[in-house]
Design an enzyme around this catalytic site. Structure first.
Site, PDB file in Angstrom:
ATOM      1  N   CYS A   1     -25.722 -31.312  11.085  1.00 39.27           N
ATOM      2  CA  CYS A   1     -25.040 -30.096  11.535  1.00 39.27           C
ATOM      3  C   CYS A   1     -24.211 -30.376  12.793  1.00 39.27           C
ATOM      4  CB  CYS A   1     -26.066 -28.973  11.716  1.00 39.27           C
ATOM      5  SG  CYS A   1     -25.317 -27.344  11.844  1.00 39.27           S
TER       6      CYS A   1
ATOM      7  N   HIS B   1     -29.539 -28.753   6.736  1.00 38.65           N
ATOM      8  CA  HIS B   1     -30.636 -29.141   7.632  1.00 38.65           C
ATOM      9  C   HIS B   1     -31.838 -29.679   6.855  1.00 38.65           C
ATOM     10  CE1 HIS B   1     -29.260 -27.650  11.562  1.00 38.65           C
ATOM     11  NE2 HIS B   1     -28.592 -26.739  10.877  1.00 38.65           N
TER      12      HIS B   1
ATOM     13  N   GLU C   1     -34.259 -31.287   7.948  1.00 37.27           N
ATOM     14  CA  GLU C   1     -35.496 -31.191   8.736  1.00 37.27           C
ATOM     15  C   GLU C   1     -36.148 -29.810   8.594  1.00 37.27           C
ATOM     16  OE1 GLU C   1     -32.574 -30.699   9.879  1.00 37.27           O
ATOM     17  OE2 GLU C   1     -32.567 -29.378  11.639  1.00 37.27           O
TER      18      GLU C   1
END
Lengths: 88, 234
Positions: B86, B203, B205
């Site tokens: 990002c 994302h 994560e």
């Protein structure tokens, strides 16, 4: 003092959704639609009046090219003007 | 695998990323403040998501001049693996470590939702645990994620198989409707020409654990472990 004025604009052909939205708003308000509406940035940098204008311009161009402008998507115009210190 | 997660003023996904790398992927992971000039021992550098320097000037434009970024540039030039997520992707583009620019989303909205991604190439260290053509569901959260590159750059990206992830629908079809932000060629993630630096807007994560919906984001971290000759902890 010497004022550097920098106008940063999107290169032609690059989509400007912000400009398009402003243009649509103008139309919705009943104003004449502009043929094109492009948004950009305006930056003023003030330097001491005793700066050497040529060296200053070269330095500000380096600032533009390294930091203020993304050469991939943006172009810029730079102008320098000597101002009275009280002028603002 | 030893991982370093950079922290800039305004980073806000640094701790999530550190959590996934250390607790889920089992890596020895350090957070590293952007003022540091040396990375220390590292096999992977992650530039995390967030709003470094408040997105002032342009996203990533100021963070790229932080002292730590010079160390990242040296690390990448020596073949070290770098992953930008990002805002990290935006920073890597501004730094010239990846080609192109991330521009304001086509519809000017901040997007926060799940998207589908098609894995274009599985022979990279970032996607090796995926199948080519596999569809992953992953969250996005950004305002400036519209990938732009000049025509010649875009052609080179496609010809060199540098596009790793593309926005698609649930069936893997790359359509304009499945493009959340106006990215050229539906590009969601790319690698550099050398293949050791990757950036992506989604994302991974945020969905690396099944407790958080699905664990498909973990595949990227699993790929990096595999590339380093390691595996996920059992």
């Amino acid at each position: 003092m010497i004022r550097a004025r920098i106008r940063v604009t999107l290169k032609s052909g690059i989509l400007d959704p912000q400009g398009q939205t402003v243009s649509h708003a103008m139309e919705n308000m009943g104003f004449r639609a502009a043929e094109s509406c492009r948004m950009g940035k305006y930056i003023e940098l003030d330097y001491p009046g005793d700066s050497d204008p040529q060296a200053l311009e070269a330095e500000v161009r380096r600032v533009c090219e390294r930091l203020l402008v993304n050469p991939n998507t943006e172009s810029y115009e730079l102008s320098l003007e000597r101002l009275q210190d009280t002028a603002r | 695998m030893k991982a370093v997660v950079l922290v800039f003023p305004g980073s806000n996904c640094d701790r999530d990323t550190e959590h996934v790398l250390s607790r889920v992927a089992g890596c020895e992971t350090r957070l590293l403040w952007h003022k540091e000039a040396e990375l220390g021992e590292a096999d992977l550098v992650v530039v995390p998501g967030g709003f470094s320097y408040g997105d002032y000037l342009r996203t990533g434009a100021i963070a790229r001049f932080s002292p730590v970024m010079q160390a990242v540039e040296r690390f990448a030039a020596e073949g070290g693996r770098v992953l930008g997520i990002c805002n990290g992707f935006q920073i890597l583009c501004e730094a010239g470590l990846l080609p192109g620019t991330l521009m304001t989303n086509r519809d000017l909205r901040f997007l926060c939702k799940d998207v589908h991604l098609r894995v274009e190439h599985a022979e990279s260290p970032f996607t090796g645990a995926c199948r080519e053509g596999e569809v992953l569901r992953m969250p996005v959260a950004h305002h400036g994620g519209s990938f732009f590159a000049r025509p010649e750059t875009l052609t080179a990206l496609e010809e060199n198989r540098q596009v790793l992830l593309r926005y698609c629908d649930g069936q893997g079809r790359v359509t304009d409707e499945a493009n959340p932000n106006g990215s050229l060629n539906n590009i969601a993630g790319i690698r550099n020409a050398a293949g050791n630096v990757m950036g992506l807007m989604p994302h991974p994560e945020r969905n690396a654990e099944s407790a958080l919906g699905n664990a498909q984001g973990l595949k990227l971290f699993e790929s990096l472990l595999q590339a380093a000759g390691e595996a996920l902890p059992v």
